[in-house]
Motif scaffolding. Sequence first.
Motif, short mmCIF file in Angstrom:
data_model
loop_
_atom_site.label_atom_id
_atom_site.label_comp_id
_atom_site.label_asym_id
_atom_site.label_seq_id
_atom_site.Cartn_x
_atom_site.Cartn_y
_atom_site.Cartn_z
N MET A 1 0.84 -1.18 0.00
CA MET A 1 0.00 0.00 0.00
C MET A 1 0.89 1.24 0.00
O MET A 1 1.69 1.44 0.88
N SER A 2 0.74 2.09 -1.02
CA SER A 2 1.53 3.31 -1.06
C SER A 2 0.62 4.50 -0.76
O SER A 2 -0.42 4.68 -1.40
N GLU A 3 1.01 5.28 0.24
CA GLU A 3 0.23 6.46 0.65
C GLU A 3 0.97 7.72 0.24
O GLU A 3 2.14 7.88 0.55
N ILE A 4 0.28 8.60 -0.48
CA ILE A 4 0.86 9.87 -0.90
C ILE A 4 0.01 10.99 -0.31
O ILE A 4 -1.22 10.98 -0.43
N ILE A 5 0.67 11.94 0.35
CA ILE A 5 -0.01 13.12 0.85
C ILE A 5 0.48 14.27 -0.01
O ILE A 5 1.68 14.54 -0.05
N ALA A 6 -0.43 14.90 -0.73
CA ALA A 6 -0.01 15.89 -1.73
C ALA A 6 -0.91 17.12 -1.71
O ALA A 6 -1.90 17.19 -0.98
N LEU A 7 -0.53 18.07 -2.56
CA LEU A 7 -1.20 19.35 -2.65
C LEU A 7 -1.32 19.75 -4.11
O LEU A 7 -0.39 19.55 -4.88
N GLU A 8 -2.48 20.28 -4.46
CA GLU A 8 -2.68 20.87 -5.78
C GLU A 8 -3.34 22.22 -5.55
O GLU A 8 -4.27 22.32 -4.75
N ALA B 1 -1.04 21.13 5.43
CA ALA B 1 -1.48 22.52 5.31
C ALA B 1 -0.60 23.44 6.14
O ALA B 1 -0.20 24.52 5.69
N VAL B 2 -0.26 23.01 7.35
CA VAL B 2 0.61 23.81 8.22
C VAL B 2 2.00 23.94 7.59
O VAL B 2 2.58 25.03 7.56
N GLU B 3 2.52 22.85 7.06
CA GLU B 3 3.82 22.87 6.39
C GLU B 3 3.79 23.85 5.20
O GLU B 3 4.71 24.65 5.02
N ALA C 1 1.75 26.44 4.79
CA ALA C 1 1.63 27.81 5.31
C ALA C 1 2.98 28.32 5.82
O ALA C 1 3.34 29.48 5.57
N ARG C 2 3.72 27.47 6.50
CA ARG C 2 5.04 27.90 7.01
C ARG C 2 5.99 28.18 5.85
O ARG C 2 6.74 29.16 5.89
N GLN C 3 5.98 27.35 4.83
CA GLN C 3 6.88 27.55 3.68
C GLN C 3 6.55 28.85 2.95
O GLN C 3 7.45 29.55 2.49
N LYS C 4 5.26 29.16 2.83
CA LYS C 4 4.83 30.34 2.08
C LYS C 4 4.75 31.60 2.94
O LYS C 4 4.53 32.69 2.42
N GLY C 5 4.88 31.46 4.27
CA GLY C 5 4.77 32.60 5.16
C GLY C 5 3.35 33.17 5.22
O GLY C 5 3.16 34.38 5.28
N ILE C 6 2.36 32.26 5.18
CA ILE C 6 0.96 32.69 5.21
C ILE C 6 0.26 32.10 6.44
O ILE C 6 0.81 31.23 7.12
N SER C 7 -0.95 32.58 6.70
CA SER C 7 -1.71 32.06 7.83
C SER C 7 -2.88 31.22 7.33
O SER C 7 -3.23 31.26 6.15
N ILE C 8 -3.47 30.47 8.26
CA ILE C 8 -4.61 29.60 7.95
C ILE C 8 -5.79 30.02 8.82
O ILE C 8 -5.65 30.21 10.02
N LEU C 9 -6.95 30.12 8.19
CA LEU C 9 -8.21 30.31 8.90
C LEU C 9 -9.01 29.02 8.71
O LEU C 9 -9.49 28.74 7.61
N PRO C 10 -9.12 28.19 9.77
CA PRO C 10 -9.81 26.91 9.63
C PRO C 10 -11.32 27.06 9.85
O PRO C 10 -11.80 26.97 10.98
N LEU C 11 -12.08 27.30 8.80
CA LEU C 11 -13.54 27.39 8.91
C LEU C 11 -14.18 26.01 8.94
O LEU C 11 -15.27 25.84 9.47
N CYS C 12 -13.51 25.03 8.39
CA CYS C 12 -13.99 23.65 8.44
C CYS C 12 -13.95 23.18 9.91
O CYS C 12 -12.91 23.30 10.57
#
Length: 94
Positions: free
Chosen positions: A1-8, A62-64, A66-77
């Motif tokens: 089983m291969s698990e990938i955690i990614a972003l688009e 998501a935290v990673e 945000a830290r790389q981009k120097g941005i903040s997160i507003l978690p409405l979910c």
Amino acid sequence: MSEIIALEYGEKKGFFYIEIDGKVQAKMTFVFAGEHQIIIDHTEVSPGNNGKGFGKKMTEKAVEFARQKGISILPLCPFAKSVFDKTPEFRDVL
């Protein structure tokens, strides 16, 4: 089983996801709110995958991001907000 955690993502929105053996099993969507913030608006996990920690793994990604981009997160979910509430080490990006 291969698990990938990614972003688009594009100019206005994007998503974090977990893919297992070529199939997306979980997704966390967000929108950009200006240049310095993303809003996490929805988290979805495929049936049969509850309790496997997928939501927390995507929140970590998501935290990673945000830290790389120097941005903040507003978690409405509600799910994402609960992860932030339970994880003090993530709060630097709020």
